[in-house]
Design an enzyme around this catalytic site. Sequence first.
Site: not given
Lengths: 257, 224, 641
Positions: C47, C333, C438
């Site tokens: 980023a 997960r 995520r």
Amino acid sequence: MGGTSTETMKIKLKIWKQDGPSDQGHFIEHTAETVSPDMSFLEMMDVVNEDLVNSGKEPVEFDHDCREGICGSCNMVINGNPHGPDKATTTCQLHMRRFKDGDTVVVEPWRAKAFPVIKDLVVDRSAFDRIMQAGGYVSVSTGNAPDANAIPVPKVDADEAFMSAACIGCGACVAACKNASASLFVSAKISHLALLPQGQAERLERAHAMVTQMDEEGFGACTNTGACSATCPKEISLENIARMNRDFLKAGLQRRK
Amino acid sequence: MELFMRIMKSTIGGKTLVGITGLSFALFLVAHMAGIMLMFVSAEAYNKYGHALISNPAIYIAEAGLIVIFVAHLAKAIQLTIKNNQARPQKYHVAASGEKATTAVQKTLWAQGLLILVFVILHLNTFKFGTIYYVTYDGETIRDLHRLVIEVFQSPAYVGGYFVALLILGFHVKHGVASAFQTLGVNHPKYTPMLKTISLLYALVVVGGFIAQPVYVFLFHKGS
Amino acid sequence: MAHPKLNSNEPTGNIEERWDKHRFSMKLVNPANKRKHTVIVVGTGLAGASASATMAELGYNVKTFGILDSPRRAHSIAAQGGINAAKNYPNDGDSIFRLFYDTVKGGDFRSRESNVYRLAQISNHIIDTCVAQGVPFARDYGGLLANRSFGGAQVSRTFYARGQTGQQLLLGAYSALNRQINAGKVQMHNRHEMLDVVVVGGKARGIITRDITTGKIERHVADAVVLATGGYGNVYYLSTNAKNSNVTAAWRCHKKGAFFANPCFTQIHPTCIPRSGDYQSKLTLMSESLRNDGRVWVPKDKGDKRKPNDIPEAERDYYLERIYPSFGNLVPRDVASRQAKFRVDEGRGVGPTGEAVYLDFLDAIKRDGESTISEKYGNLFQMYEKITDENPYKMPMRIYPAVHYTMGGLWVDYNLQSSLPGLHVAGEANFSDHGANRLGASALMQGLADGYFVIPYTIGHYIAGTEMADITTDHPEFAEAENNVKNRMNTLVGLKGSTHIDDIHRDLGKIMWNQVGMSRSKEGLNEAITNIQTLRDKFWSDGRVAGEENTKNHQLEKAGRIADLLELGELMARDALAREESCGGHFREEHQTPENEALRNDEDFCHVAAFEMKEGEKPSWERHTEDLKFDYVKLTQRSYK
């Protein structure tokens, strides 16, 4: 079998301490009494530092970050070998089971004029950044790009470019070279882009700019000993150096000014 | 000329010069070695070959060329060695070991070069500028180099020294030939291993050829 | 009632047109004027590097700061798997809408639809840009880009460069950055740590940094500040984060008025190599793909110390296959992670520490042959053997979950601006796009989307639309901030108690892992809050920091970071306590289905929790909320039975 080993080892360490670039530097001796074979080399150094701090001494400064062999931060010369005795391994991925109880281990920083010591085992590798700034890029701005599949790249070329691009910029090649030459690093970077169609427009100019900067930084010349490649944690090939030489000479002959 | 100087100023340019001159000298060595092999044919063939060489006026150009190549090789290599030394002002306290180590031959290329220089001077002094004997073939009187060679190679010390010098030369060219190709940008997964073999064969043949002569003379050519 | 500062500023209307509409309505800075503006970027990962380069390309003066010796080493480099994009090159039915839909759903409905849709739209441009830079993505024999399916996605939309996608993308962004440094548009400050943000007239106008090599405290002024400083997984001490990853830059901003959003949303990765002893400094992740062929099990009996191969089939518990017969070892997960923890808590963990479960390939090897398995997982097996000295072809791997990514972060609006005007936040440091969880291969996508394609536009909008006083670093606010930093450094370096700060960090990690980790309860969280407070007191009263201030001193660097983590840890526990539901990376034991599945509470918690720090001796917070609306993706409860 490791992982379940409970026995510990005694390791005698001679570690380089140096206050700054102008300080002479010296070795300190310390015995790590309870080294587990499952420790990584840097974890052993952590324990040494905790011992030093707890006994009122200054810890040893060393660079480290990801500790999984990809960031290229860690840099220790262990018994004369950059990143220690193992092939294709960074210092953080070297484990103490590689050593024996009672071993003496000498830890030094990368040594090169172009990598001045900042403190202890921490060296300044900004010369690499400056080489990259001199031309290690494709001059494309965000938003300019055509569709990613507009230019097919033969798989062999893409794979070879990847192999060169795998360089993590740790500087072990410089540390290992008897001439402190940066040829392997610079050539890997030049090759990564020279092997791809995207890199063709600036190919020769790039080689010229990066090699010129490399020379300015005070790295030595290449004697083709191959120690760099044997030391490289990513096993970058000497083919890259030949490619760099070709491109640099071609650039020199073709330049108009 | 400006272009040449600019390229030469870079480490890669410098190495290229060392590589090209080294390879050129390596070619000369083959020719030289092949020539003196005539000793095994006959003294006459040997002496006539030598005469043909020195009586050709082009010899001066060739000699000048060899000197330029030799001096350029040496000068650039010394300059690079100094630069290389400066690139690591503080040495390691422990030398690398195992696969990551640099071999003694690779570390001492500069010293090998200097020893070879000394050898070349001695060599020229002994033979080119040594005692001049004469011999007459078919009415023509020419230099009898063969006799000098036989004389000189009776000395165990000289033969020993010659042997050592050629061994050093052998190591030097074995690294040098392969290395020169790499410097000049020739590296290919298929052909480079071949080049390394060629380099080794070259060193064996040239050094073997050169050594064959004193050994033969010393062992089998007592008195002349 | 939403806090006035929590206005998302998202455009309205058809979701496909929102970003275009917004780009049109944003104010522009005249090209000739851009060079009169300076932007500070903190962080050089995907980023930070991409934002720096792109803003410099547009003409702004950029000052970029990183704590490591080179921008190329930022921890984005360690990402292995890949980067998602909705290119639909494999023609398997992917689309921008599907990527958007999967991301919202994967985030368990705790992200902003507008942001996520924009992310999916931008994803394609990222791939184009990276390829143009020379990123060597994997290719097929025809020379076109290869894709793979990742993290349970139903389509193949992941681009990758062997196991080094992160490094290759970062090298691309780094090369773009280098080009701008060479052009004189970016001033790069390596080995500089941001220790405070300077607020002038209510706007972020600069930062205070410490030169890590000399200890020198410096002031830097700008028109706007972009924070791209990554996540805070190191609050757990052991995580897959790099050793220098920390929350300090974000936390300093939080203290100056930037709200911290959803701090409790933490992603735990199920297939990491377990720790081998107390000296363990970090954990290494192995690709989740291992679960495609490996079978997870523990012994049926507690405290069974036999070697794994000596335990007969009948005495093994393949618990994922038992509990989730249809998904088996491929459950998501968080489910796989939580179940592993349950087994360890029951006392059925394996290995020397008892904190691991087996991942067994022997059946797969019997079925497919060793060479097939080696082709698929050779690299991973090698890595595992290097670290553990055990051969996974001969005996089962030992795995255990580890903290991997933090979805929470500084609250930002649609323009990625925080609640502190002028402070923009990009990448993992913000909370924006991943909701409560995520998806695999989405972190790289978000970091680059923010940096290449969002911040460079929105920063112009901010600069063009803001009245800014003409100030220099001589402004009293800079002096005061510098003074505060100096005092803090003095205090830290003056800590000469008897407890090593690493021990305090380890203790914090244990509290966080046990009580604010994979499975949280009201009781445990309350206990954690008390324990963290006690530990924080111990840090300040009995901590020991070696060395001096005006030199390279890693102990001092760590001390400052640990001090901030000790406050963040409490906030995470408080957020977890307040969020009376289970969603994504946040599992509250009180809120689960009879099958131990996460139970969301959309009635009361379909919102972002943003915390405002209150002034005072001890840290305290006020919880604000930003309500989330779902117009395009219907709220549903997931099930993996």
